[in-house]
Design an enzyme around this catalytic site. Structure first.
Site, PDB file in Angstrom:
ATOM      1  N   GLU A  41    -130.048  -4.871   4.295  1.00 48.64           N
ATOM      2  CA  GLU A  41    -129.915  -3.406   4.424  1.00 48.64           C
ATOM      3  C   GLU A  41    -129.801  -2.918   5.867  1.00 48.64           C
ATOM      4  O   GLU A  41    -128.875  -2.182   6.197  1.00 48.64           O
ATOM      5  CB  GLU A  41    -131.112  -2.719   3.738  1.00 48.64           C
ATOM      6  CG  GLU A  41    -130.956  -2.577   2.248  1.00 48.64           C
ATOM      7  CD  GLU A  41    -129.614  -1.972   1.846  1.00 48.64           C
ATOM      8  OE1 GLU A  41    -129.221  -0.946   2.423  1.00 48.64           O
ATOM      9  OE2 GLU A  41    -128.941  -2.554   0.962  1.00 48.64           O
TER      10      GLU A  41
ATOM     11  N   PRO B 147    -127.598 -16.519   7.433  1.00 52.13           N
ATOM     12  CA  PRO B 147    -127.452 -17.578   6.420  1.00 52.13           C
ATOM     13  C   PRO B 147    -127.179 -16.956   5.051  1.00 52.13           C
ATOM     14  O   PRO B 147    -126.374 -17.487   4.271  1.00 52.13           O
ATOM     15  CB  PRO B 147    -128.801 -18.292   6.448  1.00 52.13           C
ATOM     16  CG  PRO B 147    -129.407 -17.939   7.776  1.00 52.13           C
ATOM     17  CD  PRO B 147    -128.900 -16.572   8.106  1.00 52.13           C
TER      18      PRO B 147
ATOM     19  N   PRO C 151     -90.245  36.468  66.077  1.00 52.77           N
ATOM     20  CA  PRO C 151     -90.149  37.440  67.173  1.00 52.77           C
ATOM     21  C   PRO C 151     -89.134  38.547  66.919  1.00 52.77           C
ATOM     22  O   PRO C 151     -89.083  39.502  67.698  1.00 52.77           O
ATOM     23  CB  PRO C 151     -89.728  36.569  68.356  1.00 52.77           C
ATOM     24  CG  PRO C 151     -89.027  35.401  67.745  1.00 52.77           C
ATOM     25  CD  PRO C 151     -89.688  35.147  66.425  1.00 52.77           C
TER      26      PRO C 151
ATOM     27  N   ASP D  37     -95.670  45.257  59.808  1.00 51.16           N
ATOM     28  CA  ASP D  37     -96.087  45.801  61.097  1.00 51.16           C
ATOM     29  C   ASP D  37     -94.906  46.414  61.830  1.00 51.16           C
ATOM     30  O   ASP D  37     -93.757  46.109  61.551  1.00 51.16           O
ATOM     31  CB  ASP D  37     -96.663  44.672  61.963  1.00 51.16           C
ATOM     32  CG  ASP D  37     -98.131  44.455  61.668  1.00 51.16           C
ATOM     33  OD1 ASP D  37     -98.712  45.272  60.935  1.00 51.16           O
ATOM     34  OD2 ASP D  37     -98.682  43.466  62.177  1.00 51.16           O
TER      35      ASP D  37
ATOM     36  N   LYS E 264     -99.035  50.440  63.802  1.00 47.27           N
ATOM     37  CA  LYS E 264    -100.199  51.024  64.448  1.00 47.27           C
ATOM     38  C   LYS E 264     -99.796  51.976  65.560  1.00 47.27           C
ATOM     39  O   LYS E 264    -100.603  52.665  66.113  1.00 47.27           O
ATOM     40  CB  LYS E 264    -101.090  49.914  64.996  1.00 47.27           C
ATOM     41  CG  LYS E 264    -101.618  49.057  63.865  1.00 47.27           C
ATOM     42  CD  LYS E 264    -102.900  48.377  64.238  1.00 47.27           C
ATOM     43  CE  LYS E 264    -103.225  47.319  63.217  1.00 47.27           C
ATOM     44  NZ  LYS E 264    -103.223  45.995  63.776  1.00 47.27           N
TER      45      LYS E 264
ATOM     46  N   GLY F   1     -95.473  40.483  62.855  1.00 42.40           N
ATOM     47  CA  GLY F   1     -94.574  39.973  63.888  1.00 42.40           C
ATOM     48  C   GLY F   1     -95.054  38.615  64.383  1.00 42.40           C
ATOM     49  O   GLY F   1     -96.252  38.330  64.382  1.00 42.40           O
ATOM     50  N   GLY F   2     -94.125  37.759  64.762  1.00 44.12           N
ATOM     51  CA  GLY F   2     -94.497  36.458  65.329  1.00 44.12           C
ATOM     52  C   GLY F   2     -95.198  35.587  64.323  1.00 44.12           C
ATOM     53  O   GLY F   2     -94.746  35.427  63.195  1.00 44.12           O
ATOM     54  N   ASP F   3     -96.338  35.042  64.711  1.00 46.54           N
ATOM     55  CA  ASP F   3     -97.158  34.216  63.829  1.00 46.54           C
ATOM     56  C   ASP F   3     -98.341  35.059  63.364  1.00 46.54           C
ATOM     57  O   ASP F   3     -98.949  35.755  64.177  1.00 46.54           O
ATOM     58  CB  ASP F   3     -97.643  32.978  64.595  1.00 46.54           C
ATOM     59  CG  ASP F   3     -98.431  32.052  63.690  1.00 46.54           C
ATOM     60  OD1 ASP F   3     -97.842  31.085  63.196  1.00 46.54           O
ATOM     61  OD2 ASP F   3     -99.632  32.307  63.469  1.00 46.54           O
TER      62      ASP F   3
ATOM     63  N   MET G  29     -99.694  41.490  74.902  1.00 44.92           N
ATOM     64  CA  MET G  29    -100.182  42.846  75.148  1.00 44.92           C
ATOM     65  C   MET G  29    -100.616  42.993  76.601  1.00 44.92           C
ATOM     66  O   MET G  29    -101.687  43.524  76.895  1.00 44.92           O
ATOM     67  CB  MET G  29    -101.344  43.177  74.187  1.00 44.92           C
ATOM     68  CG  MET G  29    -100.915  43.128  72.736  1.00 44.92           C
ATOM     69  SD  MET G  29    -102.282  43.193  71.564  1.00 44.92           S
ATOM     70  CE  MET G  29    -102.829  41.490  71.551  1.00 44.92           C
TER      71      MET G  29
ATOM     72  N   ALA H 117     -88.047  39.630  72.967  1.00 43.50           N
ATOM     73  CA  ALA H 117     -87.575  38.246  72.902  1.00 43.50           C
ATOM     74  C   ALA H 117     -86.851  37.986  71.595  1.00 43.50           C
ATOM     75  O   ALA H 117     -87.278  38.447  70.533  1.00 43.50           O
ATOM     76  CB  ALA H 117     -88.764  37.294  73.032  1.00 43.50           C
TER      77      ALA H 117
HETATM   78  N1  SAH Z   1     -98.522  37.835  66.064  1.00 46.60           N
HETATM   79  C1  SAH Z   1     -97.674  38.125  67.171  1.00 46.60           C
HETATM   80  C2  SAH Z   1     -98.405  38.800  68.328  1.00 46.60           C
HETATM   81  C3  SAH Z   1     -98.945  40.140  68.019  1.00 46.60           C
HETATM   82  S1  SAH Z   1     -99.669  40.922  69.407  1.00 46.60           S
HETATM   83  C4  SAH Z   1     -97.000  36.845  67.611  1.00 46.60           C
HETATM   84  O1  SAH Z   1     -97.386  35.767  67.191  1.00 46.60           O
HETATM   85  O2  SAH Z   1     -96.046  36.929  68.393  1.00 46.60           O
HETATM   86  C5  SAH Z   1     -98.365  41.908  69.971  1.00 46.60           C
HETATM   87  C6  SAH Z   1     -97.808  41.376  71.281  1.00 46.60           C
HETATM   88  O3  SAH Z   1     -96.975  40.270  71.021  1.00 46.60           O
HETATM   89  C7  SAH Z   1     -96.932  42.333  72.005  1.00 46.60           C
HETATM   90  O4  SAH Z   1     -97.681  43.222  72.799  1.00 46.60           O
HETATM   91  C8  SAH Z   1     -96.118  41.402  72.885  1.00 46.60           C
HETATM   92  O5  SAH Z   1     -96.875  40.981  74.001  1.00 46.60           O
HETATM   93  C9  SAH Z   1     -95.955  40.200  71.979  1.00 46.60           C
HETATM   94  N2  SAH Z   1     -94.656  40.209  71.268  1.00 46.60           N
HETATM   95  C10 SAH Z   1     -94.463  40.276  69.954  1.00 46.60           C
HETATM   96  N3  SAH Z   1     -93.148  40.202  69.662  1.00 46.60           N
HETATM   97  C11 SAH Z   1     -92.499  40.075  70.828  1.00 46.60           C
HETATM   98  C12 SAH Z   1     -91.148  39.946  71.198  1.00 46.60           C
HETATM   99  N4  SAH Z   1     -90.168  39.926  70.300  1.00 46.60           N
HETATM  100  N5  SAH Z   1     -90.850  39.824  72.514  1.00 46.60           N
HETATM  101  C13 SAH Z   1     -91.825  39.823  73.416  1.00 46.60           C
HETATM  102  N6  SAH Z   1     -93.113  39.946  73.141  1.00 46.60           N
HETATM  103  C14 SAH Z   1     -93.463  40.078  71.857  1.00 46.60           C
END
Ligand code: SAH
Length: 465
Positions: A25, A46, A228, A251, A273, A304-306, A386, A415
């Site tokens: 069982e 077994p 730029p 921006d 701004k 703008g930019g990075d 700036m 630029a």
């Molecule tokens: N995030 C941005 C910067 C922002 S602060 C970058 O990575 O470029 C803003 C400043 O960026 C401006 O006062 C200037 O000094 C610079 N800037 C942004 N665009 C520009 C351009 N096309 N030519 C020259 N300077 C620039």
């Protein structure tokens, strides 16, 4: 809480050898369960009950019509002593222990290394119930309750679900994916399983499509760099984000040619701004992003930019995080890179500078206090963002720390854009050069860099010898 004496594990029985001594069982009860596994079962008896003989004839186990010996136990995963005879069981125990194989003696908790729990079997769902031997009746009661409560279709639901896992992985991880599976196991699955497996699979596909659509309807924020200004300096990712966004919050620095690339239906909001409209505070920008993402929009926050260079990215991310809003970051070409390119120069150069700094001329508190002393050394390169308003302050600090008055300084306005201008000057002449140039657009100050000879500056102030 007391420590667990018996620790539950699920043993892989594939190709495992399981040995049982006994033929009546108790042996039958254990074998009924063991035969559900993939193990190679060896029974030593077994005198074996007729059921065991017929299982052996059917190939479900191997029957040895003799007592257990030492060599039978070697290499086994588990040994069962199921002779219901103290002397026989203790012989089996001795064999198991000397071969170091885990042993169970039927109805002898203290003499056993492991116990077999009560089981509710809804393959592949297995529920094991253990009471540390304290309350076998309770274990049986729980088992009966669960048997009654869990539909016998649960196994089929789980099997179909498992086969669908790969497809469901297209859903975002976490909350979204959990919601999909919960709905399947609690509603869609039970409702469709009575109509068969094909119907359940079809229902699962429909459910996935629904959840994918909902997931896409969730708000999301992309923080992208627009570069730029030249639209050709946008990344492919930023360009695609522009094409897909419901709401674009941009921006002042983002050029109109880039905004042209957004979808016609997209809501375009300026967070500028400066300029004509009233200045928008950072808190207002954060609130704007959160408001649209919470409403389910794909929001593109275009900077703008990075976006990670002097762009107050962290404040905006934190606003999203606080509300559980998903986000991603798309880098962009920063003004320093574009400005150095305009000069025909590198930001770093062997033998000149192994570091290039990104600094800001002024911050929220006023003129920024940098390590001017180290920047005053010959050969240093810094990209000053700036920096227009702070030019005289920067010049003063650098000269005070011993920088040469003839240190090259270049300003690049707009630029990468058609109206780009280059002002080539020196530290000593910086304020007067700026005054003369009367720059109106965004400009980057490059300390330590002069335009390459092949580049003709818009305005050039020679060093007073
Ligand atoms: N995030 C941005 C910067 C922002 S602060 C970058 O990575 O470029 C803003 C400043 O960026 C401006 O006062 C200037 O000094 C610079 N800037 C942004 N665009 C520009 C351009 N096309 N030519 C020259 N300077 C620039």
């Amino acid at each position: 809480m007391d420590a667990m004496q018996h620790y539950p594990v699920f043993l892989n029985t594939r190709a495992a050898r399981i040995v049982l001594s006994g033929g009546s069982e108790a042996a039958l009860a254990k074998l009924r369960l063991l035969m559900k596994t993939e193990a190679n079962l060896h029974v030593f008896a077994p005198d074996a009950a007729p059921e065991i003989i017929s299982w052996a004839n059917a190939g479900a186990l191997t029957l040895h019509r003799r007592a257990l010996k030492a060599e039978d136990v070697a290499g086994a995963a588990l040994v069962y002593a199921a002779d219901e005879d103290e002397a026989r069981d203790s012989q089996t125990a001795t064999l198991a222990h000397s071969a170091r194989v885990l042993l169970n003696i039927v109805d002898n908790l203290e003499g056993s290394d492991f116990i077999t729990p009560a089981i509710v079997d809804r393959d592949p769902v297995t529920i094991a119930i253990g009471t540390e031997g304290a309350a076998p009746v309770l274990a049986r009661q729980i088992k009966a309750d669960l048997e009654a409560r869990l539909p016998s279709s649960l196994g089929a639901l789980a099997r179909i679900g498992k086969a669908f896992r790969h497809a469901a992985d297209t859903l975002p991880m976490g909350r979204v994916r959990r919601a999909f599976w919960t709905e399947y196991y609690t509603q869609t699955g039970p409702a469709s399983i009575s109509k068969g497996e094909a119907a359940t699979k079809a229902a699962l596909n429909t459910l996935l499509a629904q959840h994918l659509a909902e997931a896409q309807a969730e708000g999301h924020v992309i923080f992208a760099g627009a570069g730029p200004g030249d639209p050709e300096l946008l990344t492919l990712k930023a360009r695609r984000a522009l094409h897909e966004a419901d709401v674009v919050i941009y921006d002042r620095l983002v050029s109109p040619a880039i905004l042209e690339l957004a979808r016609r239906e997209a809501l375009m909001l300026s967070a500028g701004k400066e300029g004509f409209g009233a200045a928008m505070s950072q808190a207002d920008i954060n609130a704007l992003i959160v408001k649209h993402a919470s409403a389910g929009a794909q929001v593109l926050r275009l900077k703008g930019g990075d976006p990670a260079v002097f762009a107050r990215l962290d404040e905006e991310i934190e606003a999203c995080e606080a509300r559980g809003i998903a986000f991603s970051i798309v880098p962009g070409i920063t003004a320093a890179s574009a400005s150095a390119a305009a000069l025909g120069q590198s930001l770093t150069k062997r033998g000149r500078n192994t570091e290039a700094r990104l600094v800001t001329g002024h911050d929220m508190q006023g003129y920024a206090d940098q390590d001017w002393k180290s920047l005053a050394r010959a050969g240093e390169v810094a990209a000053i963002y700036m920096g227009k308003r702070a030019a005289r302050f920067i010049q003063g600090r650098l000269l005070m720390h011993g920088a040469a008055a003839n240190t090259p300084v270049s300003l690049v306005e707009n630029a990468s854009l058609p109206n780009q201008r280059i002002v080539a000057t020196t530290l000593g002449q910086l304020p007067s050069a700026l005054a003369e140039a009367a720059l109106t657009g965004p400009a980057l100050t490059l300390l330590g860099l002069a335009p390459r000879d092949a580049v003709t500056p818009t305005l050039k102030q020679e060093v007073a010898q």
